[in-house]
Design an enzyme around this catalytic site. Structure first.
Site, PDB file in Angstrom:
ATOM      1  N   ARG A  15       0.846  -1.212   0.000  1.00 21.16           N
ATOM      2  CA  ARG A  15       0.000   0.000   0.000  1.00 21.16           C
ATOM      3  C   ARG A  15       0.878   1.258   0.000  1.00 21.16           C
ATOM      4  O   ARG A  15       1.061   1.899  -1.037  1.00 21.16           O
ATOM      5  CB  ARG A  15      -0.943  -0.019   1.219  1.00 21.16           C
ATOM      6  CG  ARG A  15      -2.071   1.025   1.154  1.00 21.16           C
ATOM      7  CD  ARG A  15      -1.654   2.424   1.581  1.00 21.16           C
ATOM      8  NE  ARG A  15      -1.138   2.477   2.944  1.00 21.16           N
ATOM      9  CZ  ARG A  15      -0.567   3.570   3.450  1.00 21.16           C
ATOM     10  NH1 ARG A  15      -0.441   4.671   2.727  1.00 21.16           N
ATOM     11  NH2 ARG A  15      -0.078   3.573   4.682  1.00 21.16           N
ATOM     12  N   HIS A 207       5.479   4.464  12.644  1.00 19.68           N
ATOM     13  CA  HIS A 207       5.416   4.404  11.167  1.00 19.68           C
ATOM     14  C   HIS A 207       6.367   5.484  10.656  1.00 19.68           C
ATOM     15  O   HIS A 207       5.973   6.629  10.439  1.00 19.68           O
ATOM     16  CB  HIS A 207       3.972   4.669  10.732  1.00 19.68           C
ATOM     17  CG  HIS A 207       3.745   4.693   9.256  1.00 19.68           C
ATOM     18  ND1 HIS A 207       3.156   3.646   8.571  1.00 19.68           N
ATOM     19  CD2 HIS A 207       3.997   5.634   8.317  1.00 19.68           C
ATOM     20  CE1 HIS A 207       3.053   3.950   7.291  1.00 19.68           C
ATOM     21  NE2 HIS A 207       3.558   5.155   7.099  1.00 19.68           N
ATOM     22  N   CYS A 240       4.315   9.393   0.164  1.00 22.96           N
ATOM     23  CA  CYS A 240       2.943   9.854   0.078  1.00 22.96           C
ATOM     24  C   CYS A 240       2.835  10.844  -1.072  1.00 22.96           C
ATOM     25  O   CYS A 240       3.633  11.784  -1.155  1.00 22.96           O
ATOM     26  CB  CYS A 240       2.532  10.516   1.389  1.00 22.96           C
ATOM     27  SG  CYS A 240       0.876  11.200   1.310  1.00 22.96           S
TER      28      CYS A 240
END
Ligand code: HMG
Ligand code: MG
Length: 302
Positions: A15, A207, A240
């Site tokens: 992902r 994370h 991102c």
């Protein structure tokens, strides 16, 4: 302060790792990657995202990916969800665990999800309530906990408020995202120490993206605060789309190498993990972004 005996690794490569890739990765390649990661012993593998395909085209095949995986006992396959629409798609696909995300920076929240922090809390609440009612597990992410690409410093109070809110809403765990990998060890440690004055450390995960090469040092610091869940991405893939310049998550191979060396159990087989990293790196046509993987693969090649 001491280190945990065991660390649970949340593999986010399929992902977070792939969402920022410019070239389309076919569903079957993603499925093969997930299967190889499960072969390597990873017990939580985030496989995709039910986000708008206009915003993140790479995730458009997430339902197909999820439904093509051969589910294994003891392995969780969470999927990222931004809103009720995404949740409905996830439910339709048969997903049993969703990961929701909010940000500690107002500008990042707008850029990433087109809504304010306040609105994101409302979305979170709505989706979490429905997910729990349907018997799903809910994991929460908070982005920009150690810095924002648009606003720079973020407020600790906002991170704390979000952490408490997401846990109260029913997330079993909140993952602290250093989205752009800017934090350093003292900051990471201070953040976790501050949060754990108010919430149990068992409910937090780390994370960390590795943009500035600090992720392993930061993990080493927060493991000593009791963190024992670490998100990472095979071959260091990731980034991102709404955090310009942010590179991948800390590489799973680097985390496993460090933890193996410290005698901390992860349940991950390094050789099989290297194969999974090699597989996706070959597909993408580049070397794994992992110092440990590069060194070990070179050694194997003789
Ligand atoms: P929006 O444009 O405000 O959405 O986007 P909207 O509600 O106005 O709807 C517009 C259109 O999108 C409609 O379709 C909806 O049906 C559709 P139209 O009528 O135009 O044909 N739509 C959807 N389609 C599929 N799935 C959905 C969905 N929702 C609406 N879920 C939205 C708002 C939240 C959807 C958008 O901003 C979005 O998808 N954002 C996600 C961005 C993203 O994926 N970012 C990367 C993941 S987060 C991350 O990487 C950080 C993390 O790793 C932690 C860290 O490192 O910090 C987790
Ligand atoms: Mg991330």
């Amino acid at each position: 302060m001491s280190f945990p005996e065991r660390v649970r690794i949340v593999e986010v490569g399929p992902r977070d790792g792939l969402q920022n890739e410019a070239q389309t990765v076919p569903a079957e390649v993603k499925v093969e990657l997930v299967e190889r990661l499960a072969d390597a012993g990873l017990k939580t593998i985030e496989c995709g995202a039910f986000v708008s395909p206009k915003w993140v085209p790479q995730m458009a095949t997430s339902a197909e990916v999820f439904q093509s995986i051969t589910p294994r006992d003891g392995v969780a396959y969470p999927m990222l969800v931004p809103n009720m629409k995404g949740f409905e798609l996830a439910l339709e696909a048969g997903v049993r665990e969703v990961a929701l995300f909010a940000a500690a920076s107002e500008t990042f929240s707008q850029k990433n999800t087109n809504c304010s922090i306040e609105e994101s809390i409302k979305r979170f609440n709505e989706v979490t309530r429905e997910a729990l009612a349907q018997g799903l597990r809910v994991r929460g992410y908070i982005s920009c906990v150690l810095g924002c690409p648009y606003e720079g410093e973020v407020s600790f109070d906002t991170v704390l408020m979000l952490t408490e809110t997401l846990l109260e809403q029913g997330c079993y765990e909140v993952s602290l995202g250093d989205t752009i990998g800017v934090g350093t060890a003292g900051q990471a440690q201070a953040l976790v120490e501050g949060l754990t004055r108010r919430v149990p450390v068992e409910r937090l995960a780390a994370h960390f993206h590795d943009t500035y090469g600090q992720a392993l040092a930061n993990l080493h610091a927060v493991l000593q605060c009791g963190i024992h869940v670490v998100d990472s991405s095979v071959a260091g893939l990731g980034g991102c789309p709404y955090a310009k310049g942010a590179t991948g998550n800390v590489a799973t191979e680097d985390v496993v190498y460090m933890l193996d060396g410290m005698g901390i159990d992860t349940g991950v087989d390094m050789d099989k993990l290297l194969e999974a990293g090699r597989y996706i790196s070959d597909f993408l046509g580049r070397e794994p972004v992992s110092r440990a993987a590069t060194a070990l693969l070179r050694k194997k090649a003789g």
